[in-house]
Scaffold this motif. Sequence first.
Motif, PDB file in Angstrom:
ATOM      1  N   GLY A  69       4.696 102.045 110.302  1.00  0.00           N
ATOM      2  CA  GLY A  69       4.881 103.450 109.980  1.00  0.00           C
ATOM      3  C   GLY A  69       3.651 104.267 110.312  1.00  0.00           C
ATOM      4  N   GLY A  70       3.702 105.550 109.955  1.00  0.00           N
ATOM      5  CA  GLY A  70       2.583 106.438 110.242  1.00  0.00           C
ATOM      6  C   GLY A  70       2.755 107.773 109.550  1.00  0.00           C
ATOM      7  N   ALA A  71       2.069 108.779 110.084  1.00  0.00           N
ATOM      8  CA  ALA A  71       2.138 110.132 109.538  1.00  0.00           C
ATOM      9  C   ALA A  71       3.301 110.881 110.160  1.00  0.00           C
ATOM     10  CB  ALA A  71       0.824 110.865 109.806  1.00  0.00           C
ATOM     11  N   GLY A  72       3.752 111.939 109.490  1.00  0.00           N
ATOM     12  CA  GLY A  72       4.855 112.705 110.040  1.00  0.00           C
ATOM     13  C   GLY A  72       5.075 114.005 109.303  1.00  0.00           C
ATOM     14  N   ALA A  73       6.137 114.715 109.703  1.00  0.00           N
ATOM     15  CA  ALA A  73       6.492 115.980 109.070  1.00  0.00           C
ATOM     16  C   ALA A  73       7.998 116.188 109.175  1.00  0.00           C
ATOM     17  CB  ALA A  73       5.752 117.144 109.722  1.00  0.00           C
ATOM     18  N   TYR A  74       8.547 116.830 108.157  1.00  0.00           N
ATOM     19  CA  TYR A  74       9.953 117.236 108.177  1.00  0.00           C
ATOM     20  C   TYR A  74      10.021 118.648 108.743  1.00  0.00           C
ATOM     21  CZ  TYR A  74      14.454 118.909 106.393  1.00  0.00           C
ATOM     22  OH  TYR A  74      15.715 119.451 106.281  1.00  0.00           O
ATOM     23  N   LEU A  75      11.020 118.907 109.584  1.00  0.00           N
ATOM     24  CA  LEU A  75      11.223 120.259 110.099  1.00  0.00           C
ATOM     25  C   LEU A  75      12.712 120.524 110.249  1.00  0.00           C
ATOM     26  CD1 LEU A  75      11.891 119.810 113.394  1.00  0.00           C
ATOM     27  CD2 LEU A  75       9.441 119.370 113.419  1.00  0.00           C
ATOM     28  N   ASP A  76      13.065 121.786 110.264  1.00  0.00           N
ATOM     29  CA  ASP A  76      14.460 122.203 110.404  1.00  0.00           C
ATOM     30  C   ASP A  76      14.476 123.412 111.320  1.00  0.00           C
ATOM     31  OD1 ASP A  76      17.134 122.670 110.189  1.00  0.00           O
ATOM     32  OD2 ASP A  76      17.195 122.836 108.010  1.00  0.00           O
ATOM     33  N   ASP A  77      14.949 123.215 112.549  1.00  0.00           N
ATOM     34  CA  ASP A  77      14.947 124.285 113.540  1.00  0.00           C
ATOM     35  C   ASP A  77      16.318 124.402 114.189  1.00  0.00           C
ATOM     36  OD1 ASP A  77      15.041 122.068 115.214  1.00  0.00           O
ATOM     37  OD2 ASP A  77      12.947 122.211 115.818  1.00  0.00           O
ATOM     38  N   ALA A  78      16.395 125.022 115.360  1.00  0.00           N
ATOM     39  CA  ALA A  78      17.669 125.236 116.032  1.00  0.00           C
ATOM     40  C   ALA A  78      18.366 123.927 116.382  1.00  0.00           C
ATOM     41  CB  ALA A  78      17.458 126.071 117.292  1.00  0.00           C
TER      42      ALA A  78
ATOM     43  N   PRO B  98      17.882 119.603 111.205  1.00  0.00           N
ATOM     44  CA  PRO B  98      16.813 118.959 110.424  1.00  0.00           C
ATOM     45  C   PRO B  98      16.377 117.649 111.072  1.00  0.00           C
ATOM     46  CG  PRO B  98      18.929 118.685 109.332  1.00  0.00           C
ATOM     47  CD  PRO B  98      19.170 119.624 110.481  1.00  0.00           C
ATOM     48  N   ALA B  99      15.090 117.353 110.965  1.00  0.00           N
ATOM     49  CA  ALA B  99      14.553 116.154 111.617  1.00  0.00           C
ATOM     50  C   ALA B  99      13.252 115.730 110.970  1.00  0.00           C
ATOM     51  CB  ALA B  99      14.323 116.428 113.106  1.00  0.00           C
ATOM     52  N   LEU B 100      12.902 114.462 111.205  1.00  0.00           N
ATOM     53  CA  LEU B 100      11.568 113.956 110.915  1.00  0.00           C
ATOM     54  C   LEU B 100      10.874 113.725 112.243  1.00  0.00           C
ATOM     55  CD1 LEU B 100      12.089 111.184 108.174  1.00  0.00           C
ATOM     56  CD2 LEU B 100      11.580 113.608 107.843  1.00  0.00           C
ATOM     57  N   VAL B 101       9.656 114.204 112.380  1.00  0.00           N
ATOM     58  CA  VAL B 101       8.801 113.833 113.507  1.00  0.00           C
ATOM     59  C   VAL B 101       7.722 112.940 112.932  1.00  0.00           C
ATOM     60  CG1 VAL B 101       7.266 114.635 115.325  1.00  0.00           C
ATOM     61  CG2 VAL B 101       9.274 115.990 114.711  1.00  0.00           C
ATOM     62  N   HIS B 102       7.658 111.692 113.393  1.00  0.00           N
ATOM     63  CA  HIS B 102       6.679 110.774 112.801  1.00  0.00           C
ATOM     64  C   HIS B 102       6.040 109.896 113.870  1.00  0.00           C
ATOM     65  CE1 HIS B 102       9.002 106.938 112.924  1.00  0.00           C
ATOM     66  NE2 HIS B 102      10.064 107.695 112.727  1.00  0.00           N
ATOM     67  N   THR B 103       4.914 109.328 113.514  1.00  0.00           N
ATOM     68  CA  THR B 103       4.155 108.470 114.414  1.00  0.00           C
ATOM     69  C   THR B 103       4.334 107.019 114.004  1.00  0.00           C
ATOM     70  OG1 THR B 103       2.132 108.475 113.092  1.00  0.00           O
ATOM     71  CG2 THR B 103       2.440 110.311 114.612  1.00  0.00           C
ATOM     72  N   GLY B 104       3.847 106.119 114.842  1.00  0.00           N
ATOM     73  CA  GLY B 104       3.887 104.697 114.534  1.00  0.00           C
ATOM     74  C   GLY B 104       3.468 103.882 115.737  1.00  0.00           C
ATOM     75  N   VAL B 105       3.528 102.574 115.593  1.00  0.00           N
ATOM     76  CA  VAL B 105       3.221 101.668 116.692  1.00  0.00           C
ATOM     77  C   VAL B 105       4.193 100.498 116.655  1.00  0.00           C
ATOM     78  CG1 VAL B 105       0.750 102.262 116.734  1.00  0.00           C
ATOM     79  CG2 VAL B 105       1.538 100.313 115.385  1.00  0.00           C
TER      80      VAL B 105
ATOM     81  N   ARG C  74       7.678  94.680  97.441  1.00  0.00           N
ATOM     82  CA  ARG C  74       6.236  94.566  97.666  1.00  0.00           C
ATOM     83  C   ARG C  74       5.775  95.423  98.834  1.00  0.00           C
ATOM     84  NH1 ARG C  74       3.349  90.274 100.320  1.00  0.00           N
ATOM     85  NH2 ARG C  74       5.290  89.084 100.399  1.00  0.00           N
ATOM     86  N   TYR C  75       4.664  96.126  98.615  1.00  0.00           N
ATOM     87  CA  TYR C  75       4.071  96.972  99.653  1.00  0.00           C
ATOM     88  C   TYR C  75       3.470  96.083 100.729  1.00  0.00           C
ATOM     89  CZ  TYR C  75       1.362 100.839 101.652  1.00  0.00           C
ATOM     90  OH  TYR C  75       0.846 101.796 102.487  1.00  0.00           O
ATOM     91  N   ASP C  76       3.805  96.391 101.972  1.00  0.00           N
ATOM     92  CA  ASP C  76       3.286  95.615 103.090  1.00  0.00           C
ATOM     93  C   ASP C  76       2.104  96.368 103.683  1.00  0.00           C
ATOM     94  OD1 ASP C  76       3.000  93.763 105.089  1.00  0.00           O
ATOM     95  OD2 ASP C  76       4.556  94.616 106.354  1.00  0.00           O
ATOM     96  N   LEU C  77       0.930  95.824 103.508  1.00  0.00           N
ATOM     97  CA  LEU C  77      -0.293  96.491 103.950  1.00  0.00           C
ATOM     98  C   LEU C  77      -0.186  96.898 105.409  1.00  0.00           C
ATOM     99  CD1 LEU C  77      -3.133  97.241 102.910  1.00  0.00           C
ATOM    100  CD2 LEU C  77      -3.953  95.108 103.883  1.00  0.00           C
ATOM    101  N   ILE C  78      -0.532  98.137 105.730  1.00  0.00           N
ATOM    102  CA  ILE C  78      -0.493  98.755 107.056  1.00  0.00           C
ATOM    103  C   ILE C  78       0.937  99.174 107.425  1.00  0.00           C
ATOM    104  CG2 ILE C  78      -1.010  98.576 109.513  1.00  0.00           C
ATOM    105  CD1 ILE C  78      -3.134  96.503 108.836  1.00  0.00           C
TER     106      ILE C  78
END
Length: 251
Positions: free
Chosen positions: A127-136, A139-146, A67-71
């Motif tokens: 949870g929150g918004a984020g982006a996948y990136l792969d640099d030196a 690989p990583a996820l940068v994401h927001t949240g509280v 079940r999806y947990d709102l927010i």
Amino acid sequence: MLRRVDLARGDVRATETETAATPVVVTARADGWWALRDTRHDSRAASGEALLHAPDGRPTNTVRLGRYDLINHFFDIRYAPELLFLQGREDKPWRDKWVVAVDAPEGRVRRLFPLEWDAARGGHLYGGAGAYLDDASGPALVHTGVVHDGAGLLPGNAFVVRRAYAGGAAQWVFIADHQATALDAADGIVYVVFNSGELVVLDARDGAVRLRQELRVNGHRVVPLSLSRVAAGRLVIGTLDGRILDCTVLT
């Protein structure tokens, strides 16, 4: 109702009423596979399912995520190499949330790492918004949240975090007092906007602050709801009052 929009021209390519017969949230991966997750959170009506779609829009498989947990279960990751979701306990979906990947087209669900990276804190994270990136740094996820607290959002309980992919180790954490509303990343830079009206630009390698700017139009603070990096040093930001800001960022 689901509409497909041409990103170059803004034209509506197709409107589908059967594909999304219930409230849903869209999750996509970089190669074009996408999924519709049922966001009904009432236990009497929620299916707890996500419907996988091929890049051509063809439905292929149904996956049970609980079940999806709102927010709490919002997890919008740009450029992701996999279909990523938050999944909690079957009986209490708001507890013990994990970042999971769903294989397409098979529909196999794989646990990657707990949303909470600090076991000693044992916090109830949203949870929150984020982006996948792969640099030196890899690989990583940068994401927001509280971090949830019964008294509401306390100072210092919002964050931006870089997590190693796919192990989940926290590589750096930026602490904030207000909830992030959108994030984008490119060329070693992370752009984040907050519901306080602030834009923060971070170095993707170590989280160092490169710019903090309050967003104002004609002297009045605006609340950003969306953000997209469209070119080097250029952002497009959508605001609560219906404006679209075309911003030049010098870092």
